[in-house]
Write a protein that holds these residues in place. Structure first.
Motif, PDB file in Angstrom:
ATOM      1  N   VAL A  44       0.827  -1.208   0.000  1.00 54.65           N
ATOM      2  CA  VAL A  44       0.000   0.000   0.000  1.00 54.65           C
ATOM      3  C   VAL A  44       0.865   1.263   0.000  1.00 54.65           C
ATOM      4  CG1 VAL A  44      -1.910   1.140   1.198  1.00 54.65           C
ATOM      5  CG2 VAL A  44      -1.668  -1.306   1.354  1.00 54.65           C
ATOM      6  N   SER A  47       0.854   3.738  -3.006  1.00 53.78           N
ATOM      7  CA  SER A  47      -0.418   4.460  -3.127  1.00 53.78           C
ATOM      8  C   SER A  47      -0.503   5.588  -2.110  1.00 53.78           C
ATOM      9  CB  SER A  47      -1.598   3.504  -2.918  1.00 53.78           C
ATOM     10  OG  SER A  47      -1.592   2.502  -3.881  1.00 53.78           O
ATOM     11  N   ALA A  50       1.833   8.335  -3.295  1.00 56.10           N
ATOM     12  CA  ALA A  50       1.253   9.053  -4.430  1.00 56.10           C
ATOM     13  C   ALA A  50       0.133   9.982  -3.962  1.00 56.10           C
ATOM     14  CB  ALA A  50       0.727   8.063  -5.460  1.00 56.10           C
ATOM     15  N   SER A  51      -0.654   9.542  -3.006  1.00 58.80           N
ATOM     16  CA  SER A  51      -1.727  10.383  -2.461  1.00 58.80           C
ATOM     17  C   SER A  51      -1.149  11.604  -1.758  1.00 58.80           C
ATOM     18  CB  SER A  51      -2.589   9.590  -1.478  1.00 58.80           C
ATOM     19  OG  SER A  51      -3.204   8.519  -2.120  1.00 58.80           O
TER      20      SER A  51
END
Length: 64
Positions: A44, A47, A50-51
């Motif tokens: 995870v 992700s 990137a968030s």
């Protein structure tokens, strides 16, 4: 790298404020730190990174 350091600094300040103002116990801060450490090693992590970068770009585009 700058985003990581500034994000880490911001989260550190938030944890410090919680500790001083809202009664965050040292054990809670340690558990949060360990959770983040182990979360960084999972699938995870990209992700989440990137968030965080997307949020930083969004905030950077807001004119003050």
């Amino acid at each position: 790298m700058v985003l990581s350091v500034s994000g880490l600094l911001l989260l550190g300040v938030i944890v410090f404020l919680f500790f001083r103002k809202d009664g965050l116990k040292i054990s809670h801060a340690v558990v949060c730190g360990l959770f983040g450490f182990y979360l960084a090693g999972t699938a995870v992590a990209p992700s989440i990174q990137a968030s965080g970068e997307s949020l930083a770009r969004l905030l950077d585009g807001i004119p003050f």
